[in-house]
Design a protein around this motif. Structure first.
Motif, mmCIF file in Angstrom:
data_model
loop_
_atom_site.group_PDB
_atom_site.id
_atom_site.type_symbol
_atom_site.label_atom_id
_atom_site.label_comp_id
_atom_site.label_asym_id
_atom_site.label_seq_id
_atom_site.Cartn_x
_atom_site.Cartn_y
_atom_site.Cartn_z
ATOM 1 N N GLY A 52 0.800 -1.215 0.000
ATOM 2 C CA GLY A 52 0.000 0.000 0.000
ATOM 3 C C GLY A 52 0.827 1.255 0.000
ATOM 4 N N SER A 53 1.928 1.282 0.757
ATOM 5 C CA SER A 53 2.746 2.496 0.839
ATOM 6 C C SER A 53 3.397 2.812 -0.500
ATOM 7 N N TYR A 54 3.910 1.785 -1.172
ATOM 8 C CA TYR A 54 4.548 2.021 -2.468
ATOM 9 C C TYR A 54 3.516 2.370 -3.538
ATOM 10 N N THR A 55 2.355 1.713 -3.496
ATOM 11 C CA THR A 55 1.309 2.014 -4.472
ATOM 12 C C THR A 55 0.791 3.433 -4.278
ATOM 13 N N TYR A 56 0.581 3.820 -3.015
ATOM 14 C CA TYR A 56 0.084 5.167 -2.720
ATOM 15 C C TYR A 56 1.052 6.227 -3.225
ATOM 16 N N ALA A 57 2.341 5.967 -3.075
ATOM 17 C CA ALA A 57 3.335 6.969 -3.446
ATOM 18 C C ALA A 57 3.662 6.973 -4.932
ATOM 19 N N MET A 58 3.590 5.798 -5.599
ATOM 20 C CA MET A 58 4.186 5.687 -6.928
ATOM 21 C C MET A 58 3.238 5.271 -8.043
ATOM 22 N N ALA A 59 2.088 4.719 -7.708
ATOM 23 C CA ALA A 59 1.244 4.157 -8.765
ATOM 24 C C ALA A 59 0.667 5.233 -9.674
ATOM 25 N N LEU A 265 9.632 -4.080 13.951
ATOM 26 C CA LEU A 265 8.412 -3.351 13.578
ATOM 27 C C LEU A 265 8.678 -1.863 13.348
ATOM 28 N N PRO A 266 9.204 -1.125 14.317
ATOM 29 C CA PRO A 266 9.457 0.297 14.032
ATOM 30 C C PRO A 266 10.562 0.509 12.996
ATOM 31 N N THR A 267 11.556 -0.399 12.958
ATOM 32 C CA THR A 267 12.618 -0.253 11.952
ATOM 33 C C THR A 267 12.043 -0.373 10.547
ATOM 34 N N TRP A 268 11.225 -1.393 10.326
ATOM 35 C CA TRP A 268 10.591 -1.599 9.019
ATOM 36 C C TRP A 268 9.668 -0.432 8.685
ATOM 37 N N GLY A 269 8.948 0.057 9.694
ATOM 38 C CA GLY A 269 8.024 1.158 9.450
ATOM 39 C C GLY A 269 8.732 2.431 9.032
ATOM 40 N N LEU A 273 8.555 1.205 5.034
ATOM 41 C CA LEU A 273 7.184 1.595 4.719
ATOM 42 C C LEU A 273 7.053 3.093 4.479
ATOM 43 N N LEU A 274 7.750 3.889 5.279
ATOM 44 C CA LEU A 274 7.651 5.340 5.149
ATOM 45 C C LEU A 274 8.859 5.946 4.435
ATOM 46 N N GLY A 275 10.054 5.506 4.797
ATOM 47 C CA GLY A 275 11.259 6.155 4.295
ATOM 48 C C GLY A 275 11.519 5.979 2.816
ATOM 49 N N ASN A 276 11.433 4.750 2.315
ATOM 50 C CA ASN A 276 11.783 4.520 0.908
ATOM 51 C C ASN A 276 10.780 5.104 -0.085
ATOM 52 N N PRO A 300 16.278 8.802 6.920
ATOM 53 C CA PRO A 300 17.553 8.356 6.331
ATOM 54 C C PRO A 300 17.486 7.959 4.858
ATOM 55 N N PRO A 301 16.467 7.214 4.389
ATOM 56 C CA PRO A 301 16.453 6.877 2.959
ATOM 57 C C PRO A 301 16.409 8.110 2.057
ATOM 58 N N GLY A 302 15.564 9.082 2.407
ATOM 59 C CA GLY A 302 15.485 10.293 1.602
ATOM 60 C C GLY A 302 16.761 11.093 1.639
ATOM 61 N N ALA A 303 17.376 11.184 2.817
ATOM 62 C CA ALA A 303 18.646 11.901 2.929
ATOM 63 C C ALA A 303 19.722 11.235 2.094
#
Length: 359
Positions: A52-59, A265-269, A273-276, A300-303
């Protein structure tokens, strides 16, 4: 002759007396089935959130705010009509920055303050785009300019003044190498926790630095030297990837200190899920949902993507902000890990084994 082992004691009430609901629940919580069941539901939710996160951002990327330079001299009626037509075609998403000369506008583009330059010329209208700032944004502006020019009967000359490298026509290579650094960074920290559990905190940090430096070197070498996909400024790109990988690993170590076995869980989130999706690597931030476009720069991913992107395509215009973001995340993670290191589910007694047995 060896005496037979005594039979295990049978809990009182096991013969004929059924367990109460509370006893059944207590036994279930103490069994390995409880965390396994929780993981089943967590993994199902993570799969849905990931998609859902990738689809919401990129689809379906749509323009929200595209900083665009307009050269005010010479100011002509056809130039004003073209700018108005472009803004209308893009659903009023243009964020107009007016400059007196093209040189000033070009400087703003090199500083990544704007994504395109529009100006009137003797032969019509000129549009300079920068695929290096976002291939999807450049393509959208080019297509819109052709339509608006046709409607106005105005010739439009489009130039890509910051093209992508030949081996990376869609501009995704930098996103993928940053993604690799992020994921391998926290997976490496997980593996240290599983297979090198006895490391004391300082040793854990040292080995995180070690796999970050070596892993980043291999990523850069494969993409540049072996595949030839992108011509990297090797030393700078290597250090950016290493910084990213170390930060990602320490973020997991921080959450592992605070949350134990649920640290994933928070690391993945935060990181996946949010960063990439919000990093601007796959879809440039003007086409992302506005909240993601702002949040992604502080993670961090965006930076990492921003620092790598500028290092490759905007040499001489490097900004300190993405390095500060990575530095703050790394510093906070290391500080939390160090201050509460006694809570980390690992480590060992500093006393050597032979000394302990001798007392």
């Amino acid at each position: 002759m060896r005496a037979p082992d005594p039979e295990p004691a049978v809990p009182h009430g096991a013969h004929g007396r059924p367990l109460t609901r509370a006893q059944k629940w207590a036994a279930y919580k103490d069994s390995p089935y409880f965390p396994a069941t929780v993981l089943v539901f967590i993994l199902a939710a993570a799969a849905g959130l990931f998609a859902g996160s990738y689809t919401y951002a990129m689809a379906n990327p749509t323009p929200h705010r595209i900083p665009t330079a307009v050269v005010s001299h010479p100011a002509t009626e056809r130039g004003r009509q073209f700018v108005a037509g472009m803004d209308k075609a893009l659903d009023a998403s243009l964020d107009i920055h007016v400059f007196a000369t093209r040189a000033q506008a070009r400087e703003a583009l090199d500083e990544q303050e704007v994504f395109a330059i529009m100006r009137a010329t003797d032969r019509g209208v000129s549009l300079d785009v920068a695929s290096a700032s976002g291939a999807a944004v450049a393509q959208l502006l080019t297509e819109s300019a052709a339509k608006v020019g046709a409607e106005l009967g105005e010739p439009v000359a489009v130039r890509d003044i910051k093209p992508l490298q030949r081996g990376d026509p869609r501009g995704l290579a930098l996103f993928y190498i940053s993604l690799a650094a992020v994921i391998v960074g926290f997976v490496g920290a997980i593996q240290l926790s599983v297979h090198a559990r006895a490391l004391i905190p300082l040793e854990r940090i040292a080995f995180t630095v070690a796999y970050a430096l070596l892993g980043a070197f291999v990523i850069a070498a494969v993409v540049d030297w072996w595949l030839g996909a992108v011509d990297l400024p090797f030393f700078q790109s290597w250090l950016i990837l290493a910084f990213t990988m170390f930060t990602s690993g320490m973020v997991f170590s921080m959450f592992n200190t605070l949350m134990g076995r649920w640290a994933m869980l928070p690391t993945w989130g935060v990181m996946v899920l949010l960063g990439n999706p919000s990093s601007g690597g796959a879809v440039s931030w003007p086409l992302l949902p506005s909240a993601l476009g702002h949040i992604g720069r502080w993670l961090p991913p965006g930076a990492s993507v921003n620092a790598q992107h500028t290092a490759v395509y905007y040499q001489g215009h490097q900004r300190i902000f993405p390095y500060l973001v990575l530095g703050v995340w790394a510093l906070v993670s290391c500080t939390v890990f160090w201050v509460w290191r006694h809570r980390h589910p690992g480590g060992r007694d500093h006393m050597p084994q032979h000394a302990a047995t001798a007392t």
